[in-house]
Design an enzyme around this catalytic site. Structure first.
Site, PDB file in Angstrom:
ATOM      1  N   ASP A 138      55.456  36.443  35.105  1.00  0.00           N
ATOM      2  CA  ASP A 138      54.124  36.824  34.645  1.00  0.00           C
ATOM      3  C   ASP A 138      54.125  37.443  33.246  1.00  0.00           C
ATOM      4  OD1 ASP A 138      51.382  36.935  35.001  1.00  0.00           O
ATOM      5  OD2 ASP A 138      51.420  38.951  35.827  1.00  0.00           O
ATOM      6  N   CYS A 192      41.041  26.345  52.540  1.00  0.00           N
ATOM      7  CA  CYS A 192      39.949  27.317  52.598  1.00  0.00           C
ATOM      8  C   CYS A 192      38.768  26.823  53.442  1.00  0.00           C
ATOM      9  CB  CYS A 192      39.459  27.647  51.190  1.00  0.00           C
ATOM     10  SG  CYS A 192      40.597  28.684  50.241  1.00  0.00           S
ATOM     11  N   CYS A 195      35.014  28.518  54.390  1.00  0.00           N
ATOM     12  CA  CYS A 195      35.089  29.984  54.320  1.00  0.00           C
ATOM     13  C   CYS A 195      34.742  30.471  52.913  1.00  0.00           C
ATOM     14  CB  CYS A 195      36.491  30.457  54.704  1.00  0.00           C
ATOM     15  SG  CYS A 195      36.727  32.246  54.562  1.00  0.00           S
ATOM     16  N   CYS A 198      36.128  35.738  50.719  1.00  0.00           N
ATOM     17  CA  CYS A 198      36.584  36.397  49.488  1.00  0.00           C
ATOM     18  C   CYS A 198      35.462  36.502  48.476  1.00  0.00           C
ATOM     19  CB  CYS A 198      37.792  35.666  48.904  1.00  0.00           C
ATOM     20  SG  CYS A 198      37.490  33.944  48.423  1.00  0.00           S
ATOM     21  N   CYS A 202      33.297  40.442  46.983  1.00  0.00           N
ATOM     22  CA  CYS A 202      33.367  41.001  45.630  1.00  0.00           C
ATOM     23  C   CYS A 202      32.187  41.937  45.364  1.00  0.00           C
ATOM     24  CB  CYS A 202      33.397  39.882  44.592  1.00  0.00           C
ATOM     25  SG  CYS A 202      33.500  40.501  42.894  1.00  0.00           S
ATOM     26  N   CYS A 218      34.944  41.469  36.927  1.00  0.00           N
ATOM     27  CA  CYS A 218      35.967  41.796  37.931  1.00  0.00           C
ATOM     28  C   CYS A 218      36.436  43.244  37.762  1.00  0.00           C
ATOM     29  CB  CYS A 218      37.140  40.837  37.775  1.00  0.00           C
ATOM     30  SG  CYS A 218      38.542  41.208  38.852  1.00  0.00           S
ATOM     31  N   CYS A 245      41.454  46.065  42.092  1.00  0.00           N
ATOM     32  CA  CYS A 245      40.592  45.901  43.261  1.00  0.00           C
ATOM     33  C   CYS A 245      41.219  44.862  44.173  1.00  0.00           C
ATOM     34  CB  CYS A 245      39.198  45.452  42.827  1.00  0.00           C
ATOM     35  SG  CYS A 245      38.037  45.166  44.186  1.00  0.00           S
ATOM     36  N   CYS A 248      38.676  41.007  47.367  1.00  0.00           N
ATOM     37  CA  CYS A 248      38.671  39.569  47.633  1.00  0.00           C
ATOM     38  C   CYS A 248      39.962  39.137  48.332  1.00  0.00           C
ATOM     39  CB  CYS A 248      38.464  38.777  46.351  1.00  0.00           C
ATOM     40  SG  CYS A 248      39.763  38.951  45.111  1.00  0.00           S
ATOM     41  N   CYS A 252      40.515  37.824  52.917  1.00  0.00           N
ATOM     42  CA  CYS A 252      41.006  36.494  53.291  1.00  0.00           C
ATOM     43  C   CYS A 252      41.489  36.447  54.745  1.00  0.00           C
ATOM     44  CB  CYS A 252      42.155  36.096  52.363  1.00  0.00           C
ATOM     45  SG  CYS A 252      42.848  34.466  52.729  1.00  0.00           S
TER      46      CYS A 252
END
Length: 387
Positions: A138, A192, A195, A198, A202, A218, A245, A248, A252
């Protein structure tokens, strides 16, 4: 395609070393396995959804394909580390005197943890197969999540993060680029379905559509990447979230498998699970650096951190936080002073606020802070007779 004996041995070595190093999963993909991802990223940047993260635009070309970063790469090994929490982190939001720190930041910086382990594995790959390798966690222009999806470790969910059938939404990702030829794994499919848990979770409506995120809305962006004041429209919605945060991710449904996972997790520091706002708000630069030594939180610096703590203080309703907020009105940082004004406007009455403003505004030269005082006094005006 037939797999050679030497390739099979190398793959076994990689899987053995990955498990030994505490990784939950490992898989292989090709450098050309994500042909659609660059266009999606380009659209994201073109629409300005990346906010002030200018590095995304600056590295767009190199980020578009792994071979653009390193032309010699032939295979990409993707590693995943499980950091799933033992309980739902959203429960902490009800404790307004506490601070909610994103689960991923409650221990040592995962960049440091993973990179050290991946370098060890990379060295063993070279010793076995020769060639060259590069390790990334990353910190380079690499699209880790699409690569992880193409390697079969999971799929990018509607919240744009990776989702795994075995570990839910709680995986750190790292990669080893290698010149070795390895048979790629089969890509994962999107599971997914209909659904939208998530998306609905938010607090700030950061998802304009499934699989798309507006970073500017966000809370993770607002509390970490954002270097300026938190926009007024989001302050109350931030609640007590002072760094990132998890809403989301935590919403799941696939997380039910992560809770049962027994693989070595990157566990949280006890003192970062439910820290008190009253203690964090007192941190000066030296104590901030000491307390968050080795933590990703340290990277935002003391001023941005205290800005976040003050937003949480203003949302807390805790009268015990009034005194430290008053002290921070005279802080050396305009960012902190402005946030302190907003917090006091939520914690004190109009008369007290007006008295504080009279003294503070005599010495205040920063336009942003003056604007915060004016906004606070304007909002408090109708309450003057009640103060």
């Amino acid at each position: 395609m037939r797999t050679s004996t030497s390739e099979t041995a190398l793959r076994r070595l990689i899987e053995h070393e990955a498990k030994r190093a505490g990784f939950a999963a490992v898989a292989v993909t090709r450098p050309d396995a994500i042909p659609l991802a660059p266009a999606r990223l380009a659209q994201f940047v073109e629409e300005g959804l990346h906010g002030s993260m200018d590095w995304m635009a600056e590295t767009l070309e190199r980020r578009s394909a792994p071979s653009a970063l390193w032309p010699d790469v032939r295979s990409i090994i993707v590693f995943a580390m499980n950091y799933g929490p033992d309980t739902d982190p959203r429960a902490l939001q009800a404790q307004t005197d506490r601070a909610a720190i994103s689960v991923y930041a409650r221990n040592r910086d995962y960049h440091d943890v993973m990179k050290g382990r991946l370098k060890e594995i990379a060295g063993k790959i070279v010793a076995r197969a020769g060639g060259d390798v590069k390790v990334f966690v990353d910190t380079a222009p690499i699209m880790e999540k699409p690569l992880a999806e193409s390697a079969g470790l999971g799929w990018q969910g509607k919240h744009t993060n990776l989702v795994s059938r075995e570990f839910g939404s709680w995986l750190f990702l790292g990669t080893i680029f290698t010149t070795a030829e390895l048979e790629p794994d089969e890509a994962e499919i999107d599971r997914c379905g209909s659904c939208r848990a998530c998306l609905d979770a938010c607090p700030t409506g950061a998802f304009p559509a499934p699989y798309r995120i507006d970073a500017r809305r966000c809370i993770s962006y607002l509390t970490i990447e954002n270097k300026g004041p938190v926009p007024v429209e989001f302050r109350e919605k931030i609640g007590n979230r002072i760094y990132g945060c998890d809403d989301c991710l935590a919403a799941c449904p696939w997380n039910k498998f992560a809770q049962a996972a027994s693989e070595a997790k990157l566990a949280a520091r006890d003192d970062l699970r439910e820290p008190r706002l009253a203690e964090l708000i007192l941190l000066d630069d030296a104590s901030f650096r000491s307390f968050f030594s080795g933590s990703p939180v340290k990277r935002i610096g003391r001023d941005r951190f205290i800005r976040n703590v003050l937003i949480a203080a203003g949302n807390s309703g805790e009268s015990g936080l009034i005194a430290p907020c008053r002290a921070l009105v005279a802080d050396a940082s305009p960012l902190v002073r402005g946030a302190a004004v907003w917090a006091l406007s939520r914690l004190t009455g109009a008369a007290t606020l007006k008295a504080l403003a009279q003294d503070a505004l005599k010495a205040e030269t920063e336009e942003y802070v003056v604007a915060e005082w004016n906004a606070a006094l304007t909002l408090a005006e109708p309450q003057r007779t009640q103060a």
